[in-house]
Structures are given as C-alpha cells and as structure tokens.
Design an enzyme around this catalytic site. Structure first.
Site: not given
Length: 281
Positions: A84, A106, A136, A183, A236
């Site tokens: 990721d 990313d 993204e 995020h 999170t």
C-alpha cells in the site's frame, strides 16, 4: 488456504455490488487479528502493508511480508496480500518476489502530468509481472508529514472527467478517489460526497477505492458502497483498538512487564474491529 489474488477479490465484490475491506498491517499482531476477524465474519479480506510500515521495520520488506503471508496462508479465510501507498521504485519492484498480488502506487503528490507518467510506468512494470495495481487521484490527505487538509476544500476532491482520462492514460486496475474522507482520523465523523461517488462510478471503468475509512461512520460506508465504492481501506481504527486495549491493561496493572499480557487483549480488540467492518460490508 493459499493466498488469494487481490484483483479477484475486488472484481468479485464489484460484480456482486458489495465492498471488500483492506486492513493495514504494522505488526504480527495486526496480521493475526485481521485473519481472526475475517474467520469470525466468514468473509474475505485484504492484508496490506504500507511503505510507512516497511520503513518502521527498518526499510526491509521481506520479514513483515513473510510473516503476514504465513498468517494469511494458515487462515481458513480467503486473504490476499497488498502493498500500500508505495512511492519508491525499489519497493514497487520488491513486491513480485514477496507474495504480493497487488500494489497501490502513489504518485498523487506529483504534478498531474508527472503523476500520469510515473503511474503509467508503474502499471506497465506491474502488469508484465501479473500484478494488479491501484493508484490515487485527488487529495485524500492526513498522511504523516502532510499539512492539514480540508477534505471538502475546492480542488481537493476527485473530478470524474479527469478521473476517467487518468484511468485511460495509465491503465490502472483500481482508483482511489478523494470524496470526503481523510487518513489517520481517530473519530468517525467524516461526511462523504455520495453524489460525487456515483458520478465517479459512472465515469470510471475500474473499481473505486475509499482511503481513510477509519474516520467514516457505518451509515456513510454503507451509502458509499451502494453508490459504487468497492475497496474500503481501514488502518487507524485497528491502531485505535490496539492502543486502547494496551492502555487500559497497563492502567489497571502497572507492574506487568510481559508484553504477551497486554498484546493478547490488543490483538483481540483489533480482531473485533475487523469483524465489525467486514460485517458492515
């Protein structure tokens, strides 16, 4: 069971009009909790390791990847391994040798034209090795080291027409979009733009990905999936459950020095969080 291909999990979810959850792994306990939660829920899941987590482990992917893959293979739940928020070429190139079937590359911090060029190169490399690749477009925000960002500020959210052109130009298999989440949120107070999600779903020919889902309330996630969101990223929320359980244990027993005593309830708290999100989807 053997590792499942991320692309297969996402494609199946998209075809059935449901979501598929992807949970971030930082420690071995995270991986174990995700597998246990998936087994409890009787649902598939994606275990994802971010470049930040790799940095935490000394910049070496192999150890945390091998441990996570071993946990996934030992589970009775269908689980895949995803890399990721990769920003460096070296880590991207390490994915194919470590059991990953997918990567989120990313380049969102780059200027738009450079983002397209870098992502197109990453997609070409990944597809030659059979890897499914996500990118993204837009500004989700909230990552460590980034300036605070209003998720609904002008120019932040993903434009459908621009997103369609981006997917055509890069050839990505899925697209993470900015629709109101952020995020690292520890409170579930985000409000998503469901009209925008539906417009993106109509314009973009690949599955949509929601980053920052830990800060999104249950009803907002349900509505997002109904509007066309498919891959739902959660990180999170696991850390909140983990830290909360450790803090509660040590507050009650300040003399304990055996980490197993407080890591066990922390792992259980994360597992319950995973099962909750999977049940929601």
């Amino acid at each position: 069971m053997p590792l499942v291909n991320t692309g297969d999990l996402v494609s199946a979810a998209a075809a059935e009009g449901r979501g598929i959850a992807a949970f971030n792994v930082i420690t071995l306990e995270h991986a174990e909790a995700i597998a246990a939660g998936a087994e409890t829920a009787g649902a598939p899941a994606i275990l994802q390791i971010s470049e930040n987590a790799v940095t935490f482990h000394g910049g070496t992917l192999s150890a945390i990847a091998a441990a996570t893959a071993a946990v996934a293979r030992a589970s009775s739940a269908p689980l895949s391994l995803h890399l990721d928020h990769v920003v460096t070429g070296a880590l991207l190139r390490a994915a194919a040798d470590e059991g990953f079937s997918s990567v989120m590359y990313d380049a969102s911090r780059l200027a738009h034209g450079r983002n397209i060029e870098a992502t197109e190169d990453a997609v070409r490399w990944a597809h030659e090795r059979g890897l499914w690749i996500e990118a993204e477009l837009g500004k989700v925000g909230g990552k460590e080291g980034e300036a605070p960002l209003d998720a609904h500020a002008p120019g932040v959210r993903t434009d459908p027409e621009e997103a369609a052109a981006y997917v055509t130009a890069t050839g990505v298999d899925a697209l993470a979009v900015a629709v109101g989440s952020s995020h690292a949120m520890t409170q579930r107070t985000a409000t998503l733009d469901h009209t925008l999600i539906a417009a993106l779903r109509e314009a973009v020919p690949v599955p949509l990905v929601l980053h920052g889902s830990s800060g999104v309330p249950d009803e907002e996630i349900r509505a997002a999936v109904a509007a066309g969101m498919v891959k739902i990223n959660v990180g999170t929320a696991l850390n909140t459950a983990f830290t909360g359980a450790v803090r509660a244990f040590l507050d009650a027993d300040a003399k304990t020095v055996d980490p197993r005593k407080y890591l066990a309830p922390a792992r259980e708290a994360m597992s319950a969080t995973v099962a909750g999100f999977l049940g929601l989807l």
